[in-house]
Motif scaffolding. Structure first.
Motif, PDB file in Angstrom:
ATOM      1  N   PRO A 176       0.820  -1.221   0.000  1.00 28.39           N
ATOM      2  CA  PRO A 176       0.000   0.000   0.000  1.00 28.39           C
ATOM      3  C   PRO A 176       0.852   1.269   0.000  1.00 28.39           C
ATOM      4  CG  PRO A 176      -0.893  -1.590   1.537  1.00 28.39           C
ATOM      5  CD  PRO A 176       0.439  -2.124   1.102  1.00 28.39           C
ATOM      6  N   GLY A 177       1.969   1.243   0.762  1.00 28.00           N
ATOM      7  CA  GLY A 177       2.846   2.408   0.787  1.00 28.00           C
ATOM      8  C   GLY A 177       3.461   2.681  -0.571  1.00 28.00           C
ATOM      9  N   THR A 178       3.884   1.614  -1.252  1.00 26.85           N
ATOM     10  CA  THR A 178       4.485   1.754  -2.586  1.00 26.85           C
ATOM     11  C   THR A 178       3.476   2.319  -3.576  1.00 26.85           C
ATOM     12  OG1 THR A 178       6.001  -0.087  -2.182  1.00 26.85           O
ATOM     13  CG2 THR A 178       5.569   0.499  -4.482  1.00 26.85           C
ATOM     14  N   PHE A 179       2.272   1.736  -3.614  1.00 26.47           N
ATOM     15  CA  PHE A 179       1.259   2.145  -4.586  1.00 26.47           C
ATOM     16  C   PHE A 179       0.775   3.566  -4.316  1.00 26.47           C
ATOM     17  CE2 PHE A 179      -3.174   2.590  -5.873  1.00 26.47           C
ATOM     18  CZ  PHE A 179      -3.108   2.222  -7.207  1.00 26.47           C
ATOM     19  N   LEU A 180       0.419   3.861  -3.068  1.00 27.69           N
ATOM     20  CA  LEU A 180      -0.175   5.168  -2.763  1.00 27.69           C
ATOM     21  C   LEU A 180       0.849   6.296  -2.877  1.00 27.69           C
ATOM     22  CD1 LEU A 180      -2.476   4.216   0.256  1.00 27.69           C
ATOM     23  CD2 LEU A 180      -3.150   4.717  -2.105  1.00 27.69           C
ATOM     24  N   SER A 181       2.074   6.048  -2.440  1.00 32.56           N
ATOM     25  CA  SER A 181       3.088   7.107  -2.556  1.00 32.56           C
ATOM     26  C   SER A 181       3.413   7.375  -4.022  1.00 32.56           C
ATOM     27  CB  SER A 181       4.356   6.721  -1.790  1.00 32.56           C
ATOM     28  OG  SER A 181       4.965   5.557  -2.334  1.00 32.56           O
ATOM     29  N   ALA A 182       3.433   6.321  -4.866  1.00 30.35           N
ATOM     30  CA  ALA A 182       3.673   6.509  -6.297  1.00 30.35           C
ATOM     31  C   ALA A 182       2.509   7.250  -6.944  1.00 30.35           C
ATOM     32  CB  ALA A 182       3.879   5.163  -6.981  1.00 30.35           C
ATOM     33  N   LEU A 183       1.299   6.967  -6.477  1.00 27.16           N
ATOM     34  CA  LEU A 183       0.112   7.641  -7.018  1.00 27.16           C
ATOM     35  C   LEU A 183       0.156   9.134  -6.717  1.00 27.16           C
ATOM     36  CD1 LEU A 183      -2.536   6.898  -8.512  1.00 27.16           C
ATOM     37  CD2 LEU A 183      -3.637   6.776  -6.262  1.00 27.16           C
ATOM     38  N   VAL A 184       0.482   9.482  -5.472  1.00 25.23           N
ATOM     39  CA  VAL A 184       0.597  10.899  -5.104  1.00 25.23           C
ATOM     40  C   VAL A 184       1.755  11.544  -5.853  1.00 25.23           C
ATOM     41  CG1 VAL A 184       1.035  12.497  -3.201  1.00 25.23           C
ATOM     42  CG2 VAL A 184      -0.421  10.496  -2.828  1.00 25.23           C
ATOM     43  N   PHE A 185       2.849  10.837  -5.981  1.00 22.94           N
ATOM     44  CA  PHE A 185       4.029  11.324  -6.706  1.00 22.94           C
ATOM     45  C   PHE A 185       3.672  11.691  -8.147  1.00 22.94           C
ATOM     46  CE2 PHE A 185       8.073  10.246  -9.028  1.00 22.94           C
ATOM     47  CZ  PHE A 185       8.833  11.293  -8.540  1.00 22.94           C
ATOM     48  N   ALA A 186       2.879  10.829  -8.793  1.00 22.63           N
ATOM     49  CA  ALA A 186       2.474  11.096 -10.181  1.00 22.63           C
ATOM     50  C   ALA A 186       1.469  12.235 -10.256  1.00 22.63           C
ATOM     51  CB  ALA A 186       1.886   9.832 -10.802  1.00 22.63           C
ATOM     52  N   ALA A 187       0.538  12.268  -9.293  1.00 14.85           N
ATOM     53  CA  ALA A 187      -0.525  13.277  -9.329  1.00 14.85           C
ATOM     54  C   ALA A 187       0.005  14.681  -9.071  1.00 14.85           C
ATOM     55  CB  ALA A 187      -1.599  12.927  -8.301  1.00 14.85           C
ATOM     56  N   ILE A 188       1.061  14.783  -8.261  1.00 13.19           N
ATOM     57  CA  ILE A 188       1.556  16.091  -7.865  1.00 13.19           C
ATOM     58  C   ILE A 188       2.418  16.743  -8.943  1.00 13.19           C
ATOM     59  CG2 ILE A 188       3.782  15.602  -6.805  1.00 13.19           C
ATOM     60  CD1 ILE A 188       0.949  17.529  -5.104  1.00 13.19           C
ATOM     61  N   HIS A 189       2.909  15.935  -9.911  1.00  9.46           N
ATOM     62  CA  HIS A 189       3.758  16.493 -10.958  1.00  9.46           C
ATOM     63  C   HIS A 189       2.914  17.114 -12.071  1.00  9.46           C
ATOM     64  CE1 HIS A 189       7.049  14.329  -9.031  1.00  9.46           C
ATOM     65  NE2 HIS A 189       7.884  14.985  -9.811  1.00  9.46           N
ATOM     66  N   PRO A 190       3.320  18.276 -12.588  1.00 10.04           N
ATOM     67  CA  PRO A 190       2.582  18.901 -13.682  1.00 10.04           C
ATOM     68  C   PRO A 190       2.749  18.111 -14.976  1.00 10.04           C
ATOM     69  CG  PRO A 190       4.625  20.086 -13.285  1.00 10.04           C
ATOM     70  CD  PRO A 190       4.510  19.062 -12.189  1.00 10.04           C
ATOM     71  N   PRO A 191       1.833  18.289 -15.935  1.00  9.37           N
ATOM     72  CA  PRO A 191       1.930  17.563 -17.212  1.00  9.37           C
ATOM     73  C   PRO A 191       3.256  17.755 -17.929  1.00  9.37           C
ATOM     74  CG  PRO A 191      -0.209  18.624 -17.001  1.00  9.37           C
ATOM     75  CD  PRO A 191       0.618  19.108 -15.848  1.00  9.37           C
ATOM     76  N   ALA A 192       3.871  18.932 -17.763  1.00  6.45           N
ATOM     77  CA  ALA A 192       5.142  19.199 -18.445  1.00  6.45           C
ATOM     78  C   ALA A 192       6.261  18.290 -17.959  1.00  6.45           C
ATOM     79  CB  ALA A 192       5.546  20.660 -18.244  1.00  6.45           C
ATOM     80  N   ALA A 193       6.089  17.682 -16.769  1.00  2.53           N
ATOM     81  CA  ALA A 193       7.135  16.803 -16.242  1.00  2.53           C
ATOM     82  C   ALA A 193       7.142  15.446 -16.916  1.00  2.53           C
ATOM     83  CB  ALA A 193       6.947  16.627 -14.736  1.00  2.53           C
ATOM     84  N   GLY A 194       6.082  15.126 -17.647  1.00  2.00           N
ATOM     85  CA  GLY A 194       6.000  13.836 -18.324  1.00  2.00           C
ATOM     86  C   GLY A 194       4.644  13.198 -18.118  1.00  2.00           C
ATOM     87  N   ALA A 195       4.413  12.082 -18.812  1.00  2.00           N
ATOM     88  CA  ALA A 195       3.136  11.394 -18.709  1.00  2.00           C
ATOM     89  C   ALA A 195       2.966  10.804 -17.313  1.00  2.00           C
ATOM     90  CB  ALA A 195       3.054  10.293 -19.764  1.00  2.00           C
ATOM     91  N   ALA A 196       1.789  10.989 -16.742  1.00  2.00           N
ATOM     92  CA  ALA A 196       1.515  10.521 -15.385  1.00  2.00           C
ATOM     93  C   ALA A 196       1.761   9.020 -15.205  1.00  2.00           C
ATOM     94  CB  ALA A 196       0.085  10.890 -14.984  1.00  2.00           C
ATOM     95  N   PRO A 197       1.362   8.145 -16.153  1.00  2.00           N
ATOM     96  CA  PRO A 197       1.634   6.716 -15.963  1.00  2.00           C
ATOM     97  C   PRO A 197       3.124   6.400 -15.846  1.00  2.00           C
ATOM     98  CG  PRO A 197      -0.035   7.020 -17.653  1.00  2.00           C
ATOM     99  CD  PRO A 197       0.525   8.382 -17.351  1.00  2.00           C
ATOM    100  N   LEU A 198       3.961   7.104 -16.608  1.00  2.00           N
ATOM    101  CA  LEU A 198       5.400   6.870 -16.530  1.00  2.00           C
ATOM    102  C   LEU A 198       5.964   7.345 -15.192  1.00  2.00           C
ATOM    103  CD1 LEU A 198       6.534   7.891 -20.130  1.00  2.00           C
ATOM    104  CD2 LEU A 198       6.155   5.592 -19.216  1.00  2.00           C
ATOM    105  N   ILE A 199       5.484   8.481 -14.717  1.00  2.00           N
ATOM    106  CA  ILE A 199       5.927   8.982 -13.417  1.00  2.00           C
ATOM    107  C   ILE A 199       5.473   8.034 -12.311  1.00  2.00           C
ATOM    108  CG2 ILE A 199       5.724  10.890 -11.776  1.00  2.00           C
ATOM    109  CD1 ILE A 199       5.430  12.775 -14.127  1.00  2.00           C
ATOM    110  N   PHE A 200       4.274   7.480 -12.466  1.00  2.00           N
ATOM    111  CA  PHE A 200       3.767   6.501 -11.499  1.00  2.00           C
ATOM    112  C   PHE A 200       4.679   5.271 -11.449  1.00  2.00           C
ATOM    113  CE2 PHE A 200       1.132   2.694 -10.727  1.00  2.00           C
ATOM    114  CZ  PHE A 200       0.742   2.948  -9.424  1.00  2.00           C
ATOM    115  N   LEU A 201       5.093   4.768 -12.616  1.00  2.00           N
ATOM    116  CA  LEU A 201       5.985   3.607 -12.657  1.00  2.00           C
ATOM    117  C   LEU A 201       7.325   3.921 -11.998  1.00  2.00           C
ATOM    118  CD1 LEU A 201       5.346   2.246 -16.278  1.00  2.00           C
ATOM    119  CD2 LEU A 201       4.528   1.291 -14.108  1.00  2.00           C
ATOM    120  N   ILE A 202       7.846   5.113 -12.239  1.00  3.86           N
ATOM    121  CA  ILE A 202       9.094   5.514 -11.596  1.00  3.86           C
ATOM    122  C   ILE A 202       8.908   5.588 -10.084  1.00  3.86           C
ATOM    123  CG2 ILE A 202      10.752   7.401 -11.345  1.00  3.86           C
ATOM    124  CD1 ILE A 202      10.294   8.032 -14.304  1.00  3.86           C
TER     125      ILE A 202
END
Length: 242
Positions: A176-202
């Motif tokens: 849960p920590g891995t999934f939720l922290s990655a989800l917030v990490f992706a959501a908080i980045h602006p679109p210019a930083a890259g595609a949200a799914p890729l940021i989520f995987l990172i």
């Protein structure tokens, strides 16, 4: 699960709230100070736009996060940076993290090339709106690398993995920590930083590295290498198309 140290006090929800509020307050303070500085520069005859605009935003983010963690958590609870992840890591993990970032980009480029082959769209690469955010100068490139590929990854790893992942993980487990922290990490980045799914995987990979090693340093290397490659690709795009 990796033991992060049983003698370290558990993070509390109010700790996260204090960090967020301190970070937001410092961000506002730095923005106001920057506006005042720009006004003074204009008063003394400055008429152009600064070549360090984007690097300055990277620096502002890093300083705000690090300062927010210090004032909102470490100073208040008398903790250290070691308590939230600044621990030694085996060199093999550091090298693996760096090569992992390179491999990620190679797979990404190969995937883009394959999509271009199938769709018939020969042009692929960075989006114009993303490229436009980076001033086309060598000084800006160096500043972007220094702050965007070093300072920001260090600050964000402390925030998203050292605090957020750690807080969720200590209550509900590593996955849960891995999934939720990655989800917030992706959501908080602006679109210019890259595609949200890729940021989520990172984000998933970064949390996994922290879980496996008990140290934020491999994640910082992966995060920093990823940003450095991305920034370099953007500047190569700028310099080869202008």
């Amino acid at each position: 699960m990796t033991e992060f140290g049983t003698d370290v006090p558990l993070l509390r929800f109010r700790d996260l709230v204090h960090v967020v509020l301190a970070t937001a307050g410092l961000t506002i303070l730095f923005i106001v100070a920057g506006m005042l500085l720009y006004s003074v520069m204009v008063t003394f005859g400055f008429t152009g736009t600064s070549v360090l605009t984007l690097p300055a935003l990277f620096a502002l983010e890093a300083l705000s996060i690090v300062g927010g963690i210090w004032f909102g958590l470490l100073r208040r609870r008398r903790l250290t940076w070691q308590d939230i992840g600044w621990q030694p890591a085996p060199p093999a993990w550091l090298f693996a993290a760096g090569f992992g970032a390179v491999g990620f980009y190679l797979v990404l480029i190969a995937g883009q090339a394959l999509i271009a082959q199938v769709t018939g769209d020969a042009g692929f690469g960075e989006r114009p709106e993303t490229v436009a955010m980076f001033p086309p100068s060598a000084l800006s490139f160096v500043g972007s690398l220094a702050f965007g590929a070093i300072a920001v990854p260090i600050a964000e790893e402390f925030l998203f993995r050292g605090l957020l992942f750690r807080w969720i993980r200590d209550r509900w487990g590593a996955w849960p920590g891995t999934f939720l922290s990655a989800l917030v990490f992706a959501a908080i980045h602006p679109p210019a930083a890259g595609a949200a799914p890729l940021i989520f995987l990172i984000g998933l990979a970064l949390a996994w590295l922290y879980e496996k090693t008990g140290s934020l340093k491999p994640g910082m290397v992966l995060h920093g290498a990823n940003n450095a490659i991305g920034i370099t690709v953007i500047y190569l795009t700028i310099w080869t198309t202008t």
